[in-house]
Design an enzyme around this catalytic site. Structure first.
Site, PDB file in Angstrom:
ATOM      1  N   GLU A 194      37.353  25.569  35.532  1.00 42.13           N
ATOM      2  CA  GLU A 194      37.323  26.432  36.710  1.00 42.13           C
ATOM      3  C   GLU A 194      36.145  26.072  37.603  1.00 42.13           C
ATOM      4  OE1 GLU A 194      37.050  31.176  37.963  1.00 42.13           O
ATOM      5  OE2 GLU A 194      36.914  30.605  35.871  1.00 42.13           O
ATOM      6  N   GLY A 234      43.065  36.842  33.439  1.00 42.36           N
ATOM      7  CA  GLY A 234      42.527  38.142  33.049  1.00 42.36           C
ATOM      8  C   GLY A 234      41.253  37.982  32.234  1.00 42.36           C
TER       9      GLY A 234
END
Length: 395
Positions: free
Chosen positions: A244, A127
């Site tokens: 990431e 999120g």
């Protein structure tokens, strides 16, 4: 750096191949080859197979339930998995949250969270992005107000990848409005089924449901679910994003895509000859193949650097930029190879497509359109260039 693999690394590569040959179910590899959006059951089955082997969290040390692999071993594993058509490991738990908990989590969080990720039991979502805070993540407005031993969370997240499958979600929330935008941000963990959390699908151009909106309406989250210190979440956010961006590079995926593009170019004819013999098309394949080879070397170099430093550096932005460019170029070449028989959008197959195009024509279209997003998520490529000029060039 010596780019040849050692005898031990070659033996490891063979071990991975043998494991995939004996443990990768045919129905899973067939689903991956089809190009369609995979259901949670396929991902979950593969995650649990890897979890039982101890191979799900490839970057983790043995003390936390990982295999303790070297950078080269992780690279070889990714390449072999792509070659065998395994589902990608959904990165949010194994490659994002896991390293965060190891670096910033307390003993209780490490004991409770890490084993459930390593086994493949628990699926996490990320999120971060909001309607007004994507590449400019520091502008996020989702608020978490302290109320006794809970935070009360209100706001919205968007582009939450595979959030419809998640058991839990980690979020950046604003716990203070004082100071710079980067200050006052905290890192919270939540159960996705907590009252007040609603997940709504976003349908993409190729027809898939890969991303979602997530709404928070007076969601009560225990204070013990805070990772690190309150108002210090920006440091964690940057740490996670470097992991990431390293994974977004997708070297193994692009290597397999290159093989498939060449095969497609051998099948398709132009002026009565295989397309791969066309000088202009062959030149584009050669150009992207050179870029891919350079990216493979860069990826290995940065993995070695991460091993020495304990975490990736800002150079991962290079991988993010080049990796997504190479991937998109390969998907574009596949579409161009198909030419007039390529279905413009999924669901628009015609008799021409079916008679003269390969069986996976429609799936090629879906993959092409879906991969237009890769240069945007994880921080757009324009933002990555800004990061590089600031952190590495001092501009």
């Amino acid at each position: 750096m010596d780019l040849s693999f050692s005898p031990e690394e070659i033996a490891f590569q063979q071990e991975v191949r043998d494991f995939l040959a004996s443990h990768l179910p045919e129905h899973i590899s067939d689903a991956v080859r089809s190009g369609v959006e995979l259901p949670r059951e396929i991902y979950q089955e593969w995650h649990e197979i890897l979890g039982r082997k101890g191979w799900l969290c490839t970057s983790w040390p043995k003390e936390y339930g990982g295999p303790g692999w070297t950078p080269v071993e992780r690279y070889l594993f990714d390449v072999e998995c792509s070659r065998a058509h395994t589902p990608r490991i959904v990165a949010f738990g194994p490659h994002m949250l896991g390293p965060v908990i190891q670096e910033f989590g307390n003993d209780r969080q490490k004991a409770e969270i890490l084993p459930s990720i390593a086994s493949g039991e628990v699926w996490w979502a990320q999120g971060y992005s909001e309607p007004g805070a994507g590449s400019d993540l520091a502008s996020l407005k989702t608020r978490a107000v302290r109320d006794g031993d809970h935070y009360v969370v209100n706001g919205q997240k968007t582009w939450t990848t595979l959030g419809q499958h998640a058991d839990k979600i980690f979020c950046l929330v604003r716990t203070s409005t004082e100071g710079k935008p980067q200050q006052g941000i905290s890192f919270l963990l939540m159960d996705i089924d907590t009252p007040g959390i609603e997940v709504r699908p976003i349908r993409l151009i190729e027809g898939g449901h890969e991303v979602n909106e997530v709404f928070f309406d007076n969601v009560r989250v225990p204070v013990e679910n805070l990772v690190g210190e309150e108002n210090k979440g920006w440091t964690i956010a940057k740490f996670l994003l470097t992991h990431e961006r390293t994974n977004i590079a997708g070297v193994g995926t692009s290597m397999q895509a290159l093989v498939e593009v060449k095969d497609l170019a051998r099948q398709m004819k132009r002026n009565g000859r295989p397309l791969i013999e066309d000088p202009l098309f062959a030149a584009r394949i050669a150009r992207v193949e050179v870029d891919l080879e350079a990216m493979k070397i860069t990826n290995l170099r940065m993995l070695f650097q991460a091993q020495k430093q304990g975490h990736p550096g800002p150079e991962t932005s290079i991988l993010k930029i080049k990796g997504t460019q190479v991937n998109q170029e390969l998907r574009d070449l596949a579409r161009r190879a198909l030419g007039p028989v390529a279905a413009p959008f999924p669901g628009q197959m015609t008799e021409t497509n079916l008679l003269f195009g390969p069986a996976d024509t429609e799936h090629n279209a879906a993959i092409y359109f879906n991969n237009r997003k890769t240069s945007i998520f994880g921080g757009s490529n324009e933002i990555q260039r800004n990061i590089l000029t600031k952190t590495m060039l001092g501009l």
